[in-house]
Design a protein around this motif. Structure first.
Motif, PDB file in Angstrom:
ATOM      1  N   ASP A 103      46.026  25.997  89.043  1.00 49.51           N
ATOM      2  CA  ASP A 103      46.738  26.179  90.302  1.00 49.51           C
ATOM      3  C   ASP A 103      47.950  27.093  90.114  1.00 49.51           C
ATOM      4  O   ASP A 103      48.483  27.220  89.010  1.00 49.51           O
ATOM      5  N   THR A 104      48.400  27.681  91.201  1.00 51.35           N
ATOM      6  CA  THR A 104      49.504  28.638  91.168  1.00 51.35           C
ATOM      7  C   THR A 104      50.766  28.040  90.556  1.00 51.35           C
ATOM      8  O   THR A 104      51.442  28.701  89.758  1.00 51.35           O
ATOM      9  N   ASP A 105      51.100  26.796  90.897  1.00 50.57           N
ATOM     10  CA  ASP A 105      52.304  26.172  90.341  1.00 50.57           C
ATOM     11  C   ASP A 105      52.198  26.037  88.827  1.00 50.57           C
ATOM     12  O   ASP A 105      53.178  26.244  88.107  1.00 50.57           O
ATOM     13  N   ASP A 106      51.010  25.678  88.334  1.00 50.54           N
ATOM     14  CA  ASP A 106      50.797  25.573  86.885  1.00 50.54           C
ATOM     15  C   ASP A 106      50.965  26.935  86.219  1.00 50.54           C
ATOM     16  O   ASP A 106      51.562  27.050  85.152  1.00 50.54           O
ATOM     17  N   PHE A 107      50.427  27.969  86.867  1.00 52.92           N
ATOM     18  CA  PHE A 107      50.531  29.337  86.349  1.00 52.92           C
ATOM     19  C   PHE A 107      51.991  29.776  86.273  1.00 52.92           C
ATOM     20  O   PHE A 107      52.419  30.397  85.297  1.00 52.92           O
ATOM     21  N   LYS A 108      52.772  29.444  87.301  1.00 52.13           N
ATOM     22  CA  LYS A 108      54.185  29.825  87.320  1.00 52.13           C
ATOM     23  C   LYS A 108      54.969  29.103  86.232  1.00 52.13           C
ATOM     24  O   LYS A 108      55.907  29.649  85.667  1.00 52.13           O
ATOM     25  N   ARG A 109      54.572  27.860  85.911  1.00 53.57           N
ATOM     26  CA  ARG A 109      55.276  27.053  84.917  1.00 53.57           C
ATOM     27  C   ARG A 109      55.010  27.558  83.502  1.00 53.57           C
ATOM     28  O   ARG A 109      55.889  27.564  82.657  1.00 53.57           O
ATOM     29  N   SER A 110      53.770  27.989  83.249  1.00 52.60           N
ATOM     30  CA  SER A 110      53.381  28.357  81.889  1.00 52.60           C
ATOM     31  C   SER A 110      52.113  29.188  81.955  1.00 52.60           C
ATOM     32  O   SER A 110      51.175  28.826  82.663  1.00 52.60           O
ATOM     33  N   LYS A 111      52.083  30.283  81.225  1.00 54.53           N
ATOM     34  CA  LYS A 111      50.900  31.150  81.252  1.00 54.53           C
ATOM     35  C   LYS A 111      50.808  31.965  79.975  1.00 54.53           C
ATOM     36  O   LYS A 111      51.759  32.040  79.196  1.00 54.53           O
ATOM     37  N   ILE A 112      49.646  32.561  79.782  1.00 53.18           N
ATOM     38  CA  ILE A 112      49.481  33.514  78.682  1.00 53.18           C
ATOM     39  C   ILE A 112      49.817  34.897  79.233  1.00 53.18           C
ATOM     40  O   ILE A 112      49.313  35.290  80.293  1.00 53.18           O
ATOM     41  N   GLN A 113      50.662  35.579  78.511  1.00 49.30           N
ATOM     42  CA  GLN A 113      51.081  36.919  78.922  1.00 49.30           C
ATOM     43  C   GLN A 113      49.854  37.773  79.210  1.00 49.30           C
ATOM     44  O   GLN A 113      48.862  37.709  78.496  1.00 49.30           O
ATOM     45  N   THR A 114      49.906  38.557  80.228  1.00 49.00           N
ATOM     46  CA  THR A 114      48.870  39.473  80.720  1.00 49.00           C
ATOM     47  C   THR A 114      47.709  38.771  81.425  1.00 49.00           C
ATOM     48  O   THR A 114      46.797  39.447  81.895  1.00 49.00           O
ATOM     49  N   SER A 115      47.722  37.429  81.513  1.00 53.13           N
ATOM     50  CA  SER A 115      46.626  36.752  82.214  1.00 53.13           C
ATOM     51  C   SER A 115      46.800  36.915  83.723  1.00 53.13           C
ATOM     52  O   SER A 115      47.904  37.121  84.219  1.00 53.13           O
ATOM     53  N   TYR A 116      45.677  36.844  84.422  1.00 52.42           N
ATOM     54  CA  TYR A 116      45.659  36.931  85.875  1.00 52.42           C
ATOM     55  C   TYR A 116      45.432  35.548  86.451  1.00 52.42           C
ATOM     56  O   TYR A 116      44.586  34.800  85.967  1.00 52.42           O
ATOM     57  N   SER A 117      46.163  35.213  87.494  1.00 55.75           N
ATOM     58  CA  SER A 117      45.983  33.930  88.170  1.00 55.75           C
ATOM     59  C   SER A 117      44.860  34.054  89.198  1.00 55.75           C
ATOM     60  O   SER A 117      44.867  34.955  90.050  1.00 55.75           O
ATOM     61  N   PHE A 118      43.895  33.138  89.109  1.00 57.11           N
ATOM     62  CA  PHE A 118      42.783  33.083  90.064  1.00 57.11           C
ATOM     63  C   PHE A 118      42.403  31.611  90.204  1.00 57.11           C
ATOM     64  O   PHE A 118      41.443  31.140  89.598  1.00 57.11           O
ATOM     65  N   PRO A 119      43.205  30.845  90.975  1.00 58.96           N
ATOM     66  CA  PRO A 119      43.036  29.394  91.042  1.00 58.96           C
ATOM     67  C   PRO A 119      41.671  28.951  91.573  1.00 58.96           C
ATOM     68  O   PRO A 119      41.242  29.392  92.641  1.00 58.96           O
ATOM     69  N   ALA A 120      41.028  28.071  90.830  1.00 54.40           N
ATOM     70  CA  ALA A 120      39.714  27.560  91.231  1.00 54.40           C
ATOM     71  C   ALA A 120      39.780  26.880  92.591  1.00 54.40           C
ATOM     72  O   ALA A 120      38.876  27.039  93.414  1.00 54.40           O
ATOM     73  N   ASN A 121      40.830  26.126  92.841  1.00 56.67           N
ATOM     74  CA  ASN A 121      40.949  25.430  94.125  1.00 56.67           C
ATOM     75  C   ASN A 121      40.990  26.397  95.296  1.00 56.67           C
ATOM     76  O   ASN A 121      40.527  26.083  96.388  1.00 56.67           O
ATOM     77  N   ASP A 122      41.546  27.576  95.078  1.00 53.44           N
ATOM     78  CA  ASP A 122      41.666  28.542  96.159  1.00 53.44           C
ATOM     79  C   ASP A 122      40.321  29.130  96.574  1.00 53.44           C
ATOM     80  O   ASP A 122      40.194  29.625  97.695  1.00 53.44           O
ATOM     81  N   ILE A 123      39.331  29.074  95.718  1.00 51.06           N
ATOM     82  CA  ILE A 123      38.009  29.608  96.068  1.00 51.06           C
ATOM     83  C   ILE A 123      37.493  28.927  97.326  1.00 51.06           C
ATOM     84  O   ILE A 123      36.939  29.574  98.210  1.00 51.06           O
ATOM     85  N   ILE A 124      37.717  27.616  97.437  1.00 50.64           N
ATOM     86  CA  ILE A 124      37.254  26.874  98.606  1.00 50.64           C
ATOM     87  C   ILE A 124      38.369  26.631  99.612  1.00 50.64           C
ATOM     88  O   ILE A 124      38.207  26.855 100.791  1.00 50.64           O
ATOM     89  N   PHE A 125      39.530  26.191  99.137  1.00 49.45           N
ATOM     90  CA  PHE A 125      40.580  25.754 100.046  1.00 49.45           C
ATOM     91  C   PHE A 125      41.441  26.866 100.618  1.00 49.45           C
ATOM     92  O   PHE A 125      41.994  26.715 101.701  1.00 49.45           O
ATOM     93  N   ARG A 126      41.606  27.956  99.908  1.00 50.46           N
ATOM     94  CA  ARG A 126      42.454  29.064 100.362  1.00 50.46           C
ATOM     95  C   ARG A 126      41.834  30.411  99.982  1.00 50.46           C
ATOM     96  O   ARG A 126      42.458  31.221  99.298  1.00 50.46           O
ATOM     97  N   PRO A 127      40.601  30.665 100.410  1.00 56.86           N
ATOM     98  CA  PRO A 127      39.934  31.903  99.978  1.00 56.86           C
ATOM     99  C   PRO A 127      40.676  33.183 100.367  1.00 56.86           C
ATOM    100  O   PRO A 127      40.572  34.185  99.675  1.00 56.86           O
ATOM    101  N   ASP A 128      41.444  33.143 101.464  1.00 54.70           N
ATOM    102  CA  ASP A 128      42.183  34.337 101.873  1.00 54.70           C
ATOM    103  C   ASP A 128      43.324  34.671 100.925  1.00 54.70           C
ATOM    104  O   ASP A 128      43.823  35.788 100.922  1.00 54.70           O
ATOM    105  N   SER A 129      43.739  33.696 100.098  1.00 54.60           N
ATOM    106  CA  SER A 129      44.850  33.938  99.174  1.00 54.60           C
ATOM    107  C   SER A 129      44.397  34.541  97.842  1.00 54.60           C
ATOM    108  O   SER A 129      45.231  34.942  97.038  1.00 54.60           O
ATOM    109  N   LEU A 130      43.083  34.596  97.607  1.00 53.24           N
ATOM    110  CA  LEU A 130      42.571  35.120  96.332  1.00 53.24           C
ATOM    111  C   LEU A 130      42.775  36.626  96.218  1.00 53.24           C
ATOM    112  O   LEU A 130      42.653  37.351  97.204  1.00 53.24           O
TER     113      LEU A 130
END
Length: 174
Positions: free
Chosen positions: A50-77
Protein backbone atom coordinates in the motif's frame (compact mmCIF):
# COMPACT_ATOMS: atom_id res chain seq x y z
CA UNK A 1 -20.18 -39.50 9.35
CA UNK A 2 -19.86 -38.71 5.73
CA UNK A 3 -16.63 -37.33 4.39
CA UNK A 4 -16.78 -34.08 2.51
CA UNK A 5 -15.68 -33.94 -1.07
CA UNK A 6 -13.32 -31.20 -2.03
CA UNK A 7 -14.19 -29.32 -5.16
CA UNK A 8 -11.66 -27.88 -7.49
CA UNK A 9 -11.93 -24.15 -7.95
CA UNK A 10 -13.50 -23.23 -11.27
CA UNK A 11 -11.25 -21.60 -13.85
CA UNK A 12 -10.71 -17.93 -13.05
CA UNK A 13 -11.79 -18.33 -9.43
CA UNK A 14 -11.34 -15.25 -7.28
CA UNK A 15 -7.72 -14.84 -6.18
CA UNK A 16 -8.57 -12.13 -3.66
CA UNK A 17 -9.75 -8.54 -3.94
CA UNK A 18 -12.05 -9.82 -6.71
CA UNK A 19 -9.09 -10.56 -8.99
CA UNK A 20 -9.55 -13.74 -10.99
CA UNK A 21 -6.82 -16.33 -10.51
CA UNK A 22 -5.78 -17.35 -13.99
CA UNK A 23 -3.48 -20.00 -12.56
CA UNK A 24 -0.39 -18.15 -13.73
CA UNK A 25 2.33 -18.03 -11.13
CA UNK A 26 5.80 -16.58 -11.32
CA UNK A 27 9.26 -17.74 -10.37
CA UNK A 28 10.88 -16.37 -7.26
CA UNK A 29 14.26 -14.66 -7.27
CA UNK A 30 16.43 -14.57 -4.16
CA UNK A 31 17.09 -11.25 -2.47
CA UNK A 32 20.83 -11.49 -3.18
CA UNK A 33 20.21 -12.22 -6.88
CA UNK A 34 17.67 -9.39 -7.11
CA UNK A 35 20.17 -7.02 -5.47
CA UNK A 36 22.80 -8.04 -8.01
CA UNK A 37 20.40 -7.57 -10.92
CA UNK A 38 19.42 -4.14 -9.63
CA UNK A 39 23.05 -3.10 -9.13
CA UNK A 40 23.91 -4.17 -12.68
CA UNK A 41 20.90 -2.29 -14.10
CA UNK A 42 19.18 -5.50 -15.21
CA UNK A 43 16.03 -5.22 -13.08
CA UNK A 44 13.14 -2.93 -12.26
CA UNK A 45 11.53 -3.30 -8.84
CA UNK A 46 7.76 -2.96 -8.43
CA UNK A 47 6.46 -2.57 -4.87
CA UNK A 48 2.98 -4.11 -4.40
CA UNK A 49 2.45 -2.76 -0.87
CA UNK A 50 0.00 0.00 0.00
CA UNK A 51 1.01 3.62 -0.56
CA UNK A 52 1.45 4.34 3.16
CA UNK A 53 3.80 1.35 3.49
CA UNK A 54 5.76 2.56 0.46
CA UNK A 55 6.10 6.05 1.95
CA UNK A 56 7.33 4.60 5.27
CA UNK A 57 10.00 2.34 3.78
CA UNK A 58 11.05 1.35 0.27
CA UNK A 59 13.88 0.13 -1.88
CA UNK A 60 15.52 2.98 -3.74
CA UNK A 61 14.43 3.18 -7.40
CA UNK A 62 11.40 0.92 -6.82
CA UNK A 63 8.03 1.89 -8.26
CA UNK A 64 4.88 1.86 -6.16
CA UNK A 65 2.02 -0.15 -7.70
CA UNK A 66 -0.30 -1.14 -4.82
CA UNK A 67 -2.11 -4.44 -5.28
CA UNK A 68 -5.18 -3.11 -3.48
CA UNK A 69 -5.46 -0.28 -5.97
CA UNK A 70 -5.92 -2.69 -8.88
CA UNK A 71 -9.46 -3.34 -7.66
CA UNK A 72 -10.29 -0.60 -5.17
CA UNK A 73 -8.69 2.46 -6.81
CA UNK A 74 -7.85 1.57 -10.42
CA UNK A 75 -7.88 5.24 -11.47
CA UNK A 76 -4.99 5.93 -9.08
CA UNK A 77 -2.64 3.39 -10.73
CA UNK A 78 0.32 4.62 -12.75
CA UNK A 79 -0.72 3.08 -16.08
CA UNK A 80 2.54 4.22 -17.69
CA UNK A 81 4.38 1.71 -15.48
CA UNK A 82 2.88 -1.16 -17.48
CA UNK A 83 4.24 0.15 -20.78
CA UNK A 84 7.61 0.90 -19.16
CA UNK A 85 7.77 -2.66 -17.80
CA UNK A 86 6.92 -4.07 -21.24
CA UNK A 87 9.64 -2.02 -22.88
CA UNK A 88 12.23 -2.87 -20.25
CA UNK A 89 11.56 -6.62 -20.46
CA UNK A 90 11.87 -6.39 -24.25
CA UNK A 91 15.27 -4.77 -23.62
CA UNK A 92 16.29 -7.76 -21.46
CA UNK A 93 15.52 -6.47 -17.96
CA UNK A 94 13.55 -8.40 -15.35
CA UNK A 95 10.55 -6.98 -13.50
CA UNK A 96 10.71 -8.02 -9.84
CA UNK A 97 7.51 -7.62 -7.85
CA UNK A 98 7.63 -7.60 -4.07
CA UNK A 99 5.65 -6.98 -0.91
CA UNK A 100 6.56 -7.27 2.79
CA UNK A 101 7.07 -11.03 2.81
CA UNK A 102 6.57 -12.44 -0.71
CA UNK A 103 5.31 -15.88 0.27
CA UNK A 104 3.14 -18.44 -1.44
CA UNK A 105 -0.52 -18.99 -0.64
CA UNK A 106 0.38 -22.32 0.96
CA UNK A 107 2.31 -20.39 3.63
CA UNK A 108 -0.34 -17.69 3.98
CA UNK A 109 -3.54 -19.66 4.71
CA UNK A 110 -4.44 -19.75 1.04
CA UNK A 111 -4.26 -15.99 0.51
CA UNK A 112 -2.28 -14.81 -2.47
CA UNK A 113 0.61 -12.44 -1.95
CA UNK A 114 0.21 -8.86 -3.10
CA UNK A 115 3.29 -9.25 -5.30
CA UNK A 116 1.57 -12.10 -7.15
CA UNK A 117 -1.49 -9.91 -7.73
CA UNK A 118 0.69 -7.23 -9.28
CA UNK A 119 2.74 -9.74 -11.28
CA UNK A 120 -0.45 -11.26 -12.68
CA UNK A 121 -1.85 -7.83 -13.53
CA UNK A 122 1.33 -6.82 -15.36
CA UNK A 123 1.30 -10.11 -17.25
CA UNK A 124 -2.35 -9.70 -18.23
CA UNK A 125 -1.54 -6.19 -19.47
CA UNK A 126 1.14 -7.58 -21.79
CA UNK A 127 4.38 -7.94 -19.83
CA UNK A 128 5.81 -11.38 -20.75
CA UNK A 129 5.52 -13.94 -17.94
CA UNK A 130 9.17 -14.97 -18.32
CA UNK A 131 10.21 -11.37 -17.70
CA UNK A 132 8.50 -11.19 -14.28
CA UNK A 133 9.79 -12.57 -10.98
CA UNK A 134 8.66 -12.40 -7.35
CA UNK A 135 11.10 -11.46 -4.61
CA UNK A 136 11.53 -14.37 -2.20
CA UNK A 137 11.06 -13.03 1.33
CA UNK A 138 10.06 -9.57 0.10
CA UNK A 139 11.29 -6.30 1.52
CA UNK A 140 11.71 -7.86 4.97
CA UNK A 141 14.33 -10.30 3.65
CA UNK A 142 16.15 -7.38 2.00
CA UNK A 143 16.18 -5.56 5.34
CA UNK A 144 17.17 -8.68 7.29
CA UNK A 145 20.26 -9.09 5.09
CA UNK A 146 21.15 -5.42 5.58
CA UNK A 147 21.42 -4.78 1.84
CA UNK A 148 21.84 -1.21 0.70
CA UNK A 149 19.13 0.78 -1.01
CA UNK A 150 16.48 0.82 1.73
CA UNK A 151 15.07 4.30 2.23
CA UNK A 152 13.13 5.12 5.39
CA UNK A 153 12.29 2.78 8.25
CA UNK A 154 14.55 -0.29 8.30
CA UNK A 155 12.36 -2.23 10.76
CA UNK A 156 10.47 -5.22 9.41
CA UNK A 157 6.69 -5.00 8.93
CA UNK A 158 3.81 -7.46 8.48
CA UNK A 159 0.55 -6.00 7.15
CA UNK A 160 1.53 -2.47 8.20
CA UNK A 161 2.56 -3.40 11.75
CA UNK A 162 6.11 -3.66 13.12
CA UNK A 163 6.90 -7.36 13.47
CA UNK A 164 7.47 -8.84 16.92
CA UNK A 165 10.55 -10.98 17.50
CA UNK A 166 8.32 -14.07 17.47
CA UNK A 167 6.80 -13.08 14.12
CA UNK A 168 10.28 -12.42 12.70
CA UNK A 169 11.39 -15.94 13.71
CA UNK A 170 8.23 -17.43 12.17
CA UNK A 171 8.71 -15.55 8.89
CA UNK A 172 12.43 -16.32 8.76
CA UNK A 173 11.55 -20.03 8.94
CA UNK A 174 9.82 -19.78 5.53
Amino acid sequence: GRGRRCRQAPPHAPMGYGVADTGVDFEFVSVKDAHGLLKSDKAILVDARDTDDFKRSKIQTSYSFPANDIIFRPDSLDKTLVSRCKGLTEAGKVVICFSDIGISGMQNRGHVSRCRHVAQYLHEMGVPRDGIRRLQGGLNAWKRLGLDGVLGDRRRYWAGVIMSSAKEREVDAY
